[in-house]
Design a protein around this motif. Structure first.
Motif, short mmCIF file in Angstrom:
data_model
loop_
_atom_site.label_atom_id
_atom_site.label_comp_id
_atom_site.label_asym_id
_atom_site.label_seq_id
_atom_site.Cartn_x
_atom_site.Cartn_y
_atom_site.Cartn_z
N ARG A 1 17.51 9.48 8.04
CA ARG A 1 18.10 9.22 6.72
C ARG A 1 17.55 10.19 5.67
NH1 ARG A 1 17.10 4.60 4.11
NH2 ARG A 1 15.06 4.25 5.08
N PHE A 2 16.29 10.54 5.76
CA PHE A 2 15.64 11.42 4.79
C PHE A 2 15.41 12.79 5.41
CE2 PHE A 2 13.25 7.98 2.11
CZ PHE A 2 14.44 7.29 1.97
N THR A 3 15.48 13.82 4.57
CA THR A 3 15.19 15.19 5.01
C THR A 3 14.29 15.87 3.99
OG1 THR A 3 17.35 15.35 6.09
CG2 THR A 3 16.17 17.41 5.69
N ILE A 4 13.18 16.40 4.48
CA ILE A 4 12.27 17.14 3.62
C ILE A 4 12.51 18.63 3.83
CG2 ILE A 4 10.36 17.16 5.28
CD1 ILE A 4 8.44 16.82 2.87
N GLU B 1 0.82 -1.19 0.00
CA GLU B 1 0.00 0.00 0.00
C GLU B 1 0.87 1.26 0.00
OE1 GLU B 1 -3.93 -1.70 2.40
OE2 GLU B 1 -2.75 -0.05 3.23
N ARG B 2 0.29 2.33 -0.49
CA ARG B 2 0.99 3.60 -0.47
C ARG B 2 1.18 4.05 0.98
NH1 ARG B 2 -1.41 8.32 -4.14
NH2 ARG B 2 -0.99 6.69 -5.69
N GLU B 3 2.34 4.57 1.31
CA GLU B 3 2.61 5.02 2.67
C GLU B 3 3.23 6.41 2.63
OE1 GLU B 3 5.53 2.61 4.65
OE2 GLU B 3 6.99 2.80 3.05
N ILE B 4 2.96 7.17 3.68
CA ILE B 4 3.56 8.49 3.76
C ILE B 4 5.00 8.36 4.20
CG2 ILE B 4 2.79 8.89 6.12
CD1 ILE B 4 2.39 11.88 5.23
N VAL B 5 5.85 9.18 3.62
CA VAL B 5 7.27 9.18 3.94
C VAL B 5 7.62 10.39 4.79
CG1 VAL B 5 9.60 9.31 2.97
CG2 VAL B 5 7.84 7.92 1.84
N TYR C 1 8.07 12.75 9.74
CA TYR C 1 8.78 11.66 9.07
C TYR C 1 8.23 10.31 9.53
CZ TYR C 1 12.31 15.11 7.79
OH TYR C 1 12.96 16.20 7.28
N ALA C 2 8.13 9.39 8.59
CA ALA C 2 7.83 8.02 8.96
C ALA C 2 9.02 7.46 9.73
CB ALA C 2 7.58 7.19 7.70
N ASN C 3 8.75 6.56 10.66
CA ASN C 3 9.83 5.99 11.47
C ASN C 3 10.90 5.32 10.62
OD1 ASN C 3 8.75 6.81 13.93
ND2 ASN C 3 7.55 4.94 14.17
N SER C 4 10.48 4.74 9.50
CA SER C 4 11.41 3.99 8.67
C SER C 4 12.46 4.87 7.98
CB SER C 4 10.63 3.20 7.61
OG SER C 4 9.85 4.08 6.82
#
Length: 119
Positions: free
Chosen positions: A65-68, A42-46, A58-61
């Motif tokens: 590591r990711f920066t918006i 399923e589509r998930e928010i990042v 941010y999603a926990n996953s």
């Protein structure tokens, strides 16, 4: 006419980095976000960012590591993705909503950009 146009996807080795961009036109938005959908999932928010206040989600996953980020002058939102893992492989979608909050209901969507992380 509202448009969200993503760019920056591609193929990268595990541990590498990519930066996605989403150029918005037609109006400004209260919240901009990035979602992803992997095959069979399923589509998930990042991640999400408020347009005026700079608040982020941010999603926990992907935390750490990711920066918006966003550039209001360019009406563009970015997703810097570092330390990429094979499980980050998915189609990434830019989305925008006109109401505040971190819910999953978004009003506008981009066409998606493929991110593939090889092991």
């Amino acid at each position: 006419q509202v448009q969200l146009v993503e760019s920056g996807g591609g193929l990268v080795q595990a541990g590498g980095s990519l930066r996605l961009s989403c150029a918005a036109s037609g109006r400004t938005f209260t919240i901009m976000g990035w979602f992803r959908q992997a095959p069979g999932k399923e589509r998930e928010i990042v991640a999400g960012i408020s347009w005026n206040g700079g608040g982020t989600y941010y999603a926990n996953s992907v935390k750490g590591r990711f920066t918006i980020s966003r550039d209001n002058a360019k009406n563009t939102v970015y997703l810097q993705m570092n330390s990429l893992k094979p499980e980050d492989t998915a189609v990434y979608y830019c989305a925008a909503r006109t109401t505040p909050g971190w819910g999953l209901e978004y009003d506008y969507w981009g066409q998606g950009t493929q991110v593939t992380v090889s092991s």
